[in-house]
Scaffold this motif. Structure first.
Motif, PDB file in Angstrom:
ATOM      1  N   ILE A 188      53.549  30.805  30.262  1.00 33.32           N
ATOM      2  CA  ILE A 188      53.138  29.961  31.385  1.00 33.32           C
ATOM      3  C   ILE A 188      53.485  30.593  32.733  1.00 33.32           C
ATOM      4  N   GLN A 189      54.585  31.351  32.811  1.00 36.18           N
ATOM      5  CA  GLN A 189      54.947  31.951  34.096  1.00 36.18           C
ATOM      6  C   GLN A 189      53.935  33.034  34.501  1.00 36.18           C
ATOM      7  N   GLU A 190      53.516  33.847  33.530  1.00 38.94           N
ATOM      8  CA  GLU A 190      52.488  34.846  33.847  1.00 38.94           C
ATOM      9  C   GLU A 190      51.183  34.155  34.219  1.00 38.94           C
ATOM     10  N   PHE A 191      50.830  33.101  33.494  1.00 39.34           N
ATOM     11  CA  PHE A 191      49.616  32.356  33.792  1.00 39.34           C
ATOM     12  C   PHE A 191      49.650  31.818  35.225  1.00 39.34           C
ATOM     13  N   LEU A 192      50.759  31.190  35.609  1.00 43.62           N
ATOM     14  CA  LEU A 192      50.874  30.629  36.959  1.00 43.62           C
ATOM     15  C   LEU A 192      50.840  31.728  38.023  1.00 43.62           C
ATOM     16  N   ALA A 193      51.418  32.881  37.709  1.00 39.16           N
ATOM     17  CA  ALA A 193      51.371  34.000  38.652  1.00 39.16           C
ATOM     18  C   ALA A 193      49.937  34.448  38.880  1.00 39.16           C
ATOM     19  N   ARG A 194      49.148  34.509  37.804  1.00 38.73           N
ATOM     20  CA  ARG A 194      47.750  34.915  37.945  1.00 38.73           C
ATOM     21  C   ARG A 194      46.935  33.866  38.687  1.00 38.73           C
ATOM     22  N   VAL A 195      47.277  32.603  38.487  1.00 38.07           N
ATOM     23  CA  VAL A 195      46.634  31.527  39.248  1.00 38.07           C
ATOM     24  C   VAL A 195      46.897  31.714  40.738  1.00 38.07           C
ATOM     25  N   ARG A 196      48.146  31.999  41.096  1.00 38.32           N
ATOM     26  CA  ARG A 196      48.490  32.186  42.510  1.00 38.32           C
ATOM     27  C   ARG A 196      47.724  33.363  43.115  1.00 38.32           C
ATOM     28  N   VAL A 197      47.630  34.457  42.352  1.00 40.08           N
ATOM     29  CA  VAL A 197      46.902  35.634  42.842  1.00 40.08           C
ATOM     30  C   VAL A 197      45.440  35.283  43.117  1.00 40.08           C
ATOM     31  N   LEU A 198      44.797  34.596  42.184  1.00 42.62           N
ATOM     32  CA  LEU A 198      43.380  34.282  42.330  1.00 42.62           C
ATOM     33  C   LEU A 198      43.133  33.290  43.458  1.00 42.62           C
ATOM     34  N   LEU A 199      44.036  32.338  43.625  1.00 43.75           N
ATOM     35  CA  LEU A 199      43.875  31.387  44.724  1.00 43.75           C
ATOM     36  C   LEU A 199      44.039  32.085  46.074  1.00 43.75           C
ATOM     37  N   ARG A 200      45.009  32.978  46.168  1.00 42.40           N
ATOM     38  CA  ARG A 200      45.171  33.742  47.417  1.00 42.40           C
ATOM     39  C   ARG A 200      43.955  34.616  47.669  1.00 42.40           C
ATOM     40  N   GLN A 201      43.462  35.244  46.592  1.00 42.41           N
ATOM     41  CA  GLN A 201      42.305  36.117  46.741  1.00 42.41           C
ATOM     42  C   GLN A 201      41.088  35.320  47.164  1.00 42.41           C
ATOM     43  N   GLY A 202      40.935  34.104  46.614  1.00 44.71           N
ATOM     44  CA  GLY A 202      39.802  33.262  46.988  1.00 44.71           C
ATOM     45  C   GLY A 202      39.810  32.925  48.461  1.00 44.71           C
ATOM     46  N   LEU A 203      40.997  32.645  49.007  1.00 45.87           N
ATOM     47  CA  LEU A 203      41.104  32.383  50.437  1.00 45.87           C
ATOM     48  C   LEU A 203      40.854  33.647  51.246  1.00 45.87           C
ATOM     49  N   ALA A 204      41.375  34.778  50.760  1.00 47.58           N
ATOM     50  CA  ALA A 204      41.210  36.041  51.484  1.00 47.58           C
ATOM     51  C   ALA A 204      39.751  36.472  51.523  1.00 47.58           C
ATOM     52  N   ASP A 205      38.997  36.153  50.453  1.00 49.20           N
ATOM     53  CA  ASP A 205      37.597  36.563  50.392  1.00 49.20           C
ATOM     54  C   ASP A 205      36.750  35.890  51.458  1.00 49.20           C
ATOM     55  N   GLN A 206      37.272  34.804  52.040  1.00 48.26           N
ATOM     56  CA  GLN A 206      36.521  34.103  53.076  1.00 48.26           C
ATOM     57  C   GLN A 206      36.647  34.797  54.429  1.00 48.26           C
ATOM     58  N   ALA A 257      30.532  39.586  33.576  1.00 48.22           N
ATOM     59  CA  ALA A 257      29.723  38.410  33.900  1.00 48.22           C
ATOM     60  C   ALA A 257      30.241  37.671  35.126  1.00 48.22           C
ATOM     61  N   GLY A 258      31.404  38.089  35.632  1.00 44.84           N
ATOM     62  CA  GLY A 258      31.886  37.485  36.868  1.00 44.84           C
ATOM     63  C   GLY A 258      33.242  36.835  36.783  1.00 44.84           C
ATOM     64  N   ALA A 259      33.913  36.888  35.616  1.00 46.16           N
ATOM     65  CA  ALA A 259      35.281  36.375  35.549  1.00 46.16           C
ATOM     66  C   ALA A 259      36.187  37.248  36.407  1.00 46.16           C
ATOM     67  N   ASN A 260      37.191  36.641  36.998  1.00 46.30           N
ATOM     68  CA  ASN A 260      38.114  37.381  37.856  1.00 46.30           C
ATOM     69  C   ASN A 260      39.349  37.877  37.120  1.00 46.30           C
ATOM     70  N   ASP A 261      39.690  37.217  36.013  1.00 45.24           N
ATOM     71  CA  ASP A 261      40.850  37.629  35.227  1.00 45.24           C
ATOM     72  C   ASP A 261      40.708  37.043  33.833  1.00 45.24           C
ATOM     73  N   TYR A 262      41.504  37.561  32.890  1.00 42.56           N
ATOM     74  CA  TYR A 262      41.377  37.175  31.485  1.00 42.56           C
ATOM     75  C   TYR A 262      42.765  37.133  30.870  1.00 42.56           C
ATOM     76  N   VAL A 263      43.145  35.988  30.348  1.00 39.59           N
ATOM     77  CA  VAL A 263      44.437  35.808  29.691  1.00 39.59           C
ATOM     78  C   VAL A 263      44.176  35.332  28.268  1.00 39.59           C
ATOM     79  N   LEU A 287      40.742  31.863  29.809  1.00 39.30           N
ATOM     80  CA  LEU A 287      41.927  31.647  28.973  1.00 39.30           C
ATOM     81  C   LEU A 287      41.419  31.418  27.555  1.00 39.30           C
ATOM     82  N   SER A 288      41.557  32.423  26.689  1.00 37.56           N
ATOM     83  CA  SER A 288      40.896  32.349  25.398  1.00 37.56           C
ATOM     84  C   SER A 288      41.714  32.987  24.288  1.00 37.56           C
TER      85      SER A 288
END
Length: 230
Positions: A108-126, A96-102, A81-82
């Motif tokens: 804030i709604q787009e930010f929270l949506a991207r947070v949800r995607v990454l959290l789901r993806q983190g669980l799915a990657d397991q 370098a390994g970032a998963n997304d860039y905002v 977030l930069s």
């Protein structure tokens, strides 16, 4: 009941941290905070967050360095977030390994949506994933087949390889360089015209409008993202 996901916010602006803390806590997340790069790395090691939100303009370490050091020992999803909106900064962070860039300022709604995607993806990657479904599109890795609205879509080997790579990173940006290296090989990392041609063919076969894409989103100058849909 499982613990709520935790998000580590690494940002030197106290007002940004407060704003994100309130917004994330309202969604049920636990929030950790750090105002510097070193503190952020310590919090990541001790707190073991499920997601890291990382600013690049930190007072002690550049955020790119924080990302590189973090990736030496952790694969936690990272959302940059930069205020830095340059194409080069985005590509460097994603490579370098970032998963997304905002970029700031942000909605804030787009930010929270991207947070949800990454959290789901983190669980799915397991877990091993045999197929990915987004909207009416199904990518079946086990059988190397693609269906749209239950109808088989005939793809060339390269078209399938590009779509499969995007599907394995569902909701996340995949850089042009990564796609070219993985699909065509390291010697073709700069041959972006190959990729543009394949993306064009994929969009035609999926009925995707480049101006208002349903599936394949262009992140200008950076890469592509397969949109996550219900």
């Amino acid at each position: 009941m499982s613990a709520a996901p935790s998000v580590l916010v690494i940002d030197d602006e106290a007002q940004i941290r407060k704003f994100l803390r309130i917004s994330l806590c309202a969604q049920g997340y636990r929030v950790l905070e750090a105002g510097s790069g070193r503190e952020g790395l310590e919090q990541a090691a001790l707190g073991r967050p499920d997601l890291v939100v990382l600013d690049l303009g930190l007072p002690d370490l550049d955020g790119q360095q924080v990302l590189r050091e973090l990736r030496e020992w952790s694969q936690v999803p990272v959302l940059v977030l930069s205020v830095r909106a340059g194409e080069g900064e985005k590509v460097q962070a994603l490579d370098a390994g970032a998963n997304d860039y905002v970029t700031k300022p942000f909605g804030i709604q787009e930010f929270l949506a991207r947070v949800r995607v990454l959290l789901r993806q983190g669980l799915a990657d397991q877990l091993p994933v045999a197929q990915v479904r987004t909207g009416g599109l199904l990518v079946d890795f086990a059988y190397r087949r693609v269906q749209l609205a239950e109808q088989e879509v005939a793809l060339t080997r390269k078209e399938y390889a590009v779509l499969a790579l995007l599907a394995r990173h569902l909701g996340r940006v995949v850089t042009q360089q990564q796609l070219l290296k993985d699909v065509w090989g390291p010697s073709h990392a700069e041959d972006s015209h190959y990729l543009r041609i394949v993306i064009g063919h994929l969009r035609q076969k999926l009925g995707d409008d480049p101006a208002a894409p349903t599936f394949i989103v262009t992140e200008a100058g950076v890469g592509y993202r397969l949109r996550e849909q219900p």
